[in-house]
Design an enzyme around this catalytic site. Structure first.
Site, PDB file in Angstrom:
ATOM      1  N   ASP A   1      -0.377   3.550   3.688  1.00 18.71           N
ATOM      2  CA  ASP A   1      -0.560   4.853   3.067  1.00 18.71           C
ATOM      3  C   ASP A   1      -1.743   4.757   2.096  1.00 18.71           C
ATOM      4  O   ASP A   1      -2.292   3.677   1.842  1.00 18.71           O
ATOM      5  CB  ASP A   1       0.719   5.335   2.386  1.00 18.71           C
ATOM      6  CG  ASP A   1       0.738   6.866   2.284  1.00 18.71           C
ATOM      7  OD1 ASP A   1      -0.329   7.491   2.479  1.00 18.71           O
ATOM      8  OD2 ASP A   1       1.807   7.445   2.017  1.00 18.71           O
TER       9      ASP A   1
HETATM   10  C1  BGC Z   1       0.587  10.654   1.924  1.00 19.27           C
HETATM   11  C2  BGC Z   1       0.601  10.474   3.427  1.00 19.27           C
HETATM   12  C3  BGC Z   1      -0.669  11.000   4.030  1.00 19.27           C
HETATM   13  C4  BGC Z   1      -1.855  10.320   3.370  1.00 19.27           C
HETATM   14  C5  BGC Z   1      -3.182  10.732   3.954  1.00 19.27           C
HETATM   15  C6  BGC Z   1      -0.693  10.188   1.283  1.00 19.27           C
HETATM   16  O1  BGC Z   1      -0.785  10.573  -0.032  1.00 19.27           O
HETATM   17  O2  BGC Z   1       1.691   9.967   1.373  1.00 19.27           O
HETATM   18  O3  BGC Z   1       1.730  11.109   3.958  1.00 19.27           O
HETATM   19  O4  BGC Z   1      -0.668  10.784   5.414  1.00 19.27           O
HETATM   20  O5  BGC Z   1      -1.841  10.639   1.988  1.00 19.27           O
HETATM   21  O6  BGC Z   1      -3.490  12.027   3.695  1.00 19.27           O
END
Ligand code: BGC
Length: 714
Positions: free
Chosen positions: A257
């Site tokens: 993530d």
């Molecule tokens: C979120 C994810 C997301 C990623 C990319 C993160 O802050 O937890 O769910 O896919 O950002 O946008």
């Protein structure tokens, strides 16, 4: 030698780490770190993957640099969050779950994939499969509610929908099952907080959706930001390596993530980026999203002998293999080269309207207030969410430009052209400003019905949107109160259209409203869908995928609780209950009314003696005793009353739907594989334990409404 092995043999360390790096383009901001221009890093091969870039123009421009100007010409993998539609927004995942329709779950993912791919993307960071039993947690909005079995069915449908039949085709996206695992039970519902749950709950509730996604062929998985019992998921060797890779055989790509590898330092398990990168690599995380830990940390880790080139190569191989499967080596411009036909947009909007209509849950409908009688001439549409086009999106859409949303006001005006419709917001959504309440409530005097549109704003759910008070804001409550008083004095019915990304605690609304529609957030076609239901063009058919508490102190409240040795007994003080609130939820899992009235009878379960390889066939008869055509969702639960470990009071094992005209009879059949009646024994190994099991069928998890038959496992 295969193409991938050949490439690998030619790659420098910088190029390898480039393939393990994913950088944001700054088009959509989805995390705390924003980077500048990545063009130079793409050129020198030190960035091999992008997120948050969208549109055929920019994606192809970047792709051209990667393919034509780098030493090895390896195409980029470009991904974006497509949580509930891309340009055309479908209902939030929690809302769509309420439709209990796997065919629709798959179709919306398919359509979103087509739109995303037409925008040059090859990957999406969806579906979110985190089970949520705590409405304080804002990301409840992004998932399928409280049940692991239900989320597993959603997982299968979404993976099939996003990836399609052929991953290399121009309209397929690699899906990403996230966030692995058990992000939902963050302590006290607080975003990014630690997680402490038992191995049993992990395996029974939180892992099955990911297992289902892997079985459906999901190409990528994203570990959660959170820690689990002390080990951050980004470095969780037992779950990432032993469970995902070895036990489930997942050989796809693990993508971290946003900055999660860097955050291992703040978690307190790594002193610096070198240690953080080492931990993540050892756990098998292939792509570093936005931490720059692999590029900065792994060269040093290699030097110090903390990691090996073989470990790095294994990750690079998986990333290249994904690019190959996506067809990027053969034609990196395939996605985004053929504009969609205008009719595709028209059809997609129609689908958005259908899904939105099916996602609304009618929580209450006293005296058949809804649908509004055709004779209703004057309607007061009150509340800050009545004409709130932007808020209809619901949290978390990443493609900046989206189709304009329809509002409730516009939807009602279009659906009921002969009615006189007046509108006042009364109060803002967020700000406590009450000066408009009196004028708004005054609209009641001239109305035959009030539609009161209240609830959360678009940014009050989703990531980083935990709420200690998941309820109506005080100023919105004041507006509702003024409207209820005025309406009850004049005998005018009040229909509440409640917007939220989660169940809210709303005992007052339940007590005072004549009808309540839980609209969640429905996306582009929100207003039309709600108007279709209010006007009776469609009957509500959504069922809540999450229990609605009557008091926050009941949380976590969910139907799959285990029994107590002292079950609640109002006449016995020393039993499992509260002194100040009942044990019962306000609305049970599966609750949802329609314009029909269904009676169930004659539950049949065949065979009565079940062996592990059997398929159990469960049939029940229904009749629509109401005055209108409607659709019923039929749920099937099991209950293993006596087993070697205490089993939940109800376990969901099936659901189906039936549409019946007034007076019409019908029957539904649900098949359950007997192996689905297994549970994890004391050593957490699946067992098919002999003995009696109840099969319960009915309209929701409300125990009294379920018909029961007992079978014997032999
Ligand atoms: C979120 C994810 C997301 C990623 C990319 C993160 O802050 O937890 O769910 O896919 O950002 O946008």
């Amino acid at each position: 030698m295969s193409r991938i092995e050949q490439l690998l043999s030619q790659m420098t360390l910088t190029e390898k780490l480039g393939q393990l790096t994913m950088t944001a383009s700054g088009y959509a901001v989805t995390g705390p770190i924003i980077v500048g221009d990545s063009t130079d890093s793409i050129k020198d091969g030190s960035v091999g993957n992008l997120l948050n870039m969208v549109g055929p123009g920019p994606t192809h421009e970047m792709q051209k640099i990667a393919v034509e100007q780098t030493r090895l010409g390896i195409p980029l993998l470009i991904g974006l969050d497509i949580i509930h539609g891309h340009r055309i927004l479908f209902p939030l995942p929690i809302a769509e779950a309420a439709s209990f329709d796997p065919r629709l779950w798959e179709r919306t993912a398919r359509e979103a994939a087509k739109e995303g791919a037409a925008d040059g993307l090859a990957m999406t960071f969806a579906p979110m499969l985190d089970v949520s039993r705590d409405p304080r947690w804002g990301r409840t909005a992004e998932g399928g509610g409280e049940d692991g079995w239900l989320n597993s069915r959603i997982a299968e449908a979404k993976v099939r929908g996003f990836q399609g039949d052929d991953l290399s085709s121009k309209d397929a996206l690699a899906a990403c099952a996230k966030h692995f695992a058990a992000y939902g039970p963050v302590n006290a519902g607080r975003e990014y907080a630690p997680v402490d749950i038992s191995e049993r709950t992990l395996r029974e509730v939180h892992l099955p959706p990911f297992e289902a996604a892997v079985k459906a062929g999901v190409e990528t998985i994203m570990p959660a930001f959170t820690d689990l019992n002390g080990i951050p998921m980004t470095a969780h060797v037992p779950l990432l390596r032993d469970y995902l890779r070895s036990e489930l055989g997942f050989d796809g790509v693990l993508v971290s993530d946003y900055n999660a590898i860097g955050e291992l330092i703040k978690h307190g398990v790594a002193a610096d980026l070198v240690e953080a990168a080492t931990l993540a690599l050892k756990a098998g995380v292939d792509i570093d999203m936005m931490a720059d830990a692999y590029r900065k940390g792994l060269p040093v880790a290699l030097e110090r002998g903390l990691v090996t080139m073989d470990e790095i190569d294994a990750c690079v191989r998986r990333v290249l293999r994904l690019k190959e499967k996506l067809g990027l080596f053969d034609d990196p411009y395939r996605r985004g080269s053929t504009p969609e036909a205008p009719q595709a947009l028209v059809d997609r909007r129609a689908l958005a309207r259908e899904v939105a209509t099916r996602s609304v849950v009618m929580l209450k409908n006293e005296h058949d207030t809804l649908p509004l009688p055709a004779s209703t001439q004057r309607i007061a549409v009150i509340g800050p969410l009545a004409d709130a086009a932007y808020d209809m999106c619901g949290c978390w859409w990443a493609a900046g430009e989206h189709e304009p949303n329809t509002t409730v006001l516009a939807g009602l005006r279009a659906a009921l052209p002969a009615a006189q419709i007046e509108h006042a917001a009364g109060v803002p959504i967020l700000e406590d400003e009450r000066s408009g309440i009196a004028a708004a409530a005054a609209l009641v005097d001239n109305a035959n019905a009030v539609v009161l549109c209240i609830g959360e704003g678009v940014r009050q759910s989703g990531e980083a949107a935990s709420r200690a008070y998941p309820e109506l804001a005080a100023h919105q409550r004041a507006l509702a109160q003024a409207v209820f008083e005025r309406a009850s004095a004049r005998g005018v019915p009040v229909i509440v259209v409640l917007f939220s990304g989660r169940p809210l605690v709303i005992p007052e609304l339940d007590a005072k409203a004549d009808a309540i529609l839980a609209a969640w957030f429905l996306g582009t076609e929100a207003g039309h869908a709600i108007a279709d239901l209010i006007s009776g063009k469609a009957s509500p058919s959504g069922r809540t995928p999450m229990t609605w508490p009557r008091a926050l102190g009941q949380v976590p409240i969910f139907f799959g609780q285990r029994p107590s040795g002292r079950p609640m007994n109002a006449d016995d003080f020393y039993t499992s209950k509260y002194l100040d609130v009942s044990n019962e939820p306000l609305y049970a899992f599966g609750h949802g009314l329609g314009y029909g009235r269904f009676a169930y009878s004659d539950l049949r379960v065949i065979p009565e003696r079940v062996t592990e390889n059997d398929t159990i066939r469960v049939t029940v008869d229904l009749v629509n005793e109401g005055k209108r055509a409607a659709e019923e969702t039929v749920f099937l639960f099991m209950r293993d009353k006596i087993a070697s470990v205490a089993r939940p009071l109800l376990e969901l094992r099936g659901f189906t739907k039936i549409a019946l005209q007034p007076g019409e009879r019908g029957s539904v059949e649900i098949e359950v594989a007997a192996s689905d009646l297994r549970f994890l024994d004391a050593g957490l190994k699946p067992v098919f334990e002999k003995g009696e099991v109840e099969i319960l069928v009915g309209p929701s998890a409300e125990r009294e409404k379920l018909l029961v038959q007992t079978v014997r496992l032999v």
